[in-house]
Each structure stands twice: as C-alpha cells, then as structure tokens.
Design a protein around this motif. Structure first.
Motif, PDB file in Angstrom:
ATOM      1  N   LEU A 169      -4.469  -1.919   4.163  1.00 50.95           N
ATOM      2  CA  LEU A 169      -5.130  -0.924   2.926  1.00 50.95           C
ATOM      3  C   LEU A 169      -5.328   0.363   3.664  1.00 50.95           C
ATOM      4  N   PRO A 181     -10.123   1.791  -3.614  1.00 54.20           N
ATOM      5  CA  PRO A 181      -9.555   1.414  -2.610  1.00 54.20           C
ATOM      6  C   PRO A 181     -10.252   1.550  -1.282  1.00 54.20           C
ATOM      7  N   LEU A 225     -11.987  -0.822   1.533  1.00 54.15           N
ATOM      8  CA  LEU A 225     -11.605  -0.711   2.731  1.00 54.15           C
ATOM      9  C   LEU A 225     -12.606  -0.812   3.657  1.00 54.15           C
ATOM     10  N   CYS A 247       0.983  -2.105  -2.030  1.00 50.25           N
ATOM     11  CA  CYS A 247      -0.232  -1.518  -1.762  1.00 50.25           C
ATOM     12  C   CYS A 247      -1.331  -2.144  -3.068  1.00 50.25           C
ATOM     13  N   LEU A 263      -4.583  -4.388  -2.245  1.00 46.36           N
ATOM     14  CA  LEU A 263      -5.833  -4.192  -2.572  1.00 46.36           C
ATOM     15  C   LEU A 263      -6.510  -5.197  -3.277  1.00 46.36           C
ATOM     16  N   GLY A 299      -7.414  -7.615  -0.684  1.00 46.34           N
ATOM     17  CA  GLY A 299      -8.597  -7.265  -0.159  1.00 46.34           C
ATOM     18  C   GLY A 299      -9.792  -7.574  -0.763  1.00 46.34           C
TER      19      GLY A 299
END
Length: 153
Positions: A74, A88, A92, A142, A146, A149
């Motif tokens: 990330l 994002p 993060l 990505c 995300l 995450g």
C-alpha cells in the motif's frame, strides 16, 4: 453482432476457459514472477484478471499476503500515485500504527518495492512489469491491496 450471437460465443468459450483454468500455470517465463514450487498454480489467482484477459498472465491473490506485505505494498501504491484520493493514505497510516505490524520485516520492505511476497520463495514484482501492462496490472493490484488493507483494520 447481436446479443444472441455474443451470448452463444460466450457459452461456447466457457468449456475452453474452464480447461485452461484447470491447467497448471508455471511461473517460469512470466515477467515479475520468480521462485516456484511443485504445485505451480496454487499461488496464482484471478486478482486482476480483468486487466489481464488475453495476456496469459495471472498474478497472486492479495488476500493471502501477510499484513506487513500488504502495508508495504500500500505504501508503494500511495508513493507511486496508483491510487487516488485521501483514503489510501488514511488506511496506510492506520495500518502502520496498528499493534503487531512489523515494519522492519523483509515482507514490509519487499512491499515497499512493489513485490508481492506469496511465501515459499515465490514473489511477484509489480515494478518489473513494462509498458501498458504495468499501469493496468498495478492499478488493479493496488485497488485489491487497498481493499485488503481496509479488511485488516
């Protein structure tokens, strides 16, 4: 082409796609993928298949990655502007501050370099992809990173 012809063509192609999906995929010769094990296809999935249709390239699923690798990836995605908006960066920051996350691990540092570390010595490098393929695949990965995450929070 009429909708009926498109539907017929799709139905005719499904058995072929099923046979191809059941065939083992070997990492040798695939740019960005290194290492290997006897099961070949066990680490490969359809994580970004939409961007890859017709390319013959499959990438590892992000759902099986270690949290430190997801966080590093990330970071790579945010730093290289593959994701838009503030979400994002917020995710993060939350992941980095989460208790138990090892930002000193090789999994984290690999992620920061755009490397998905799928275990057993297998990796997939986003940074080694080239041209139009790199942009499409990396954006898809990505987005998946995300989402993964967010699920870790």
């Amino acid at each position: 082409m009429s909708i009926f012809k498109k539907l017929s063509a799709t139905c005719l192609a499904l058995p072929l796609l099923g046979a191809m999906a059941a065939s083992p995929v070997h990492a040798q010769g695939i740019p960005g993928f290194s290492g290997g094990n006897s099961s070949g296809s066990s680490l490969l999935s359809n994580a970004a298949s939409g961007a890859l249709s017709g390319s013959g390239l499959s990438i590892p699923s992000v759902s099986s990655l270690a949290p430190s690798n997801v966080t590093g990836l990330l970071s790579y995605c945010v730093e290289n502007n593959y994701l838009g908006g503030n979400s994002p960066s917020t995710v993060l920051s939350s992941l980095k501050s989460k208790s138990g996350l090892d930002t000193s691990s090789p999994l984290y540092s690999n992620g920061q370099k755009g490397i998905l570390d799928t275990g057993n010595g297998n990796t997939f490098s986003l940074s080694s992809l080239e041209g139009n393929m790199k942009q499409k695949v990396t954006k898809k990965v990505c987005s998946a990173v995300l989402k993964q995450g967010k699920s870790l929070l």
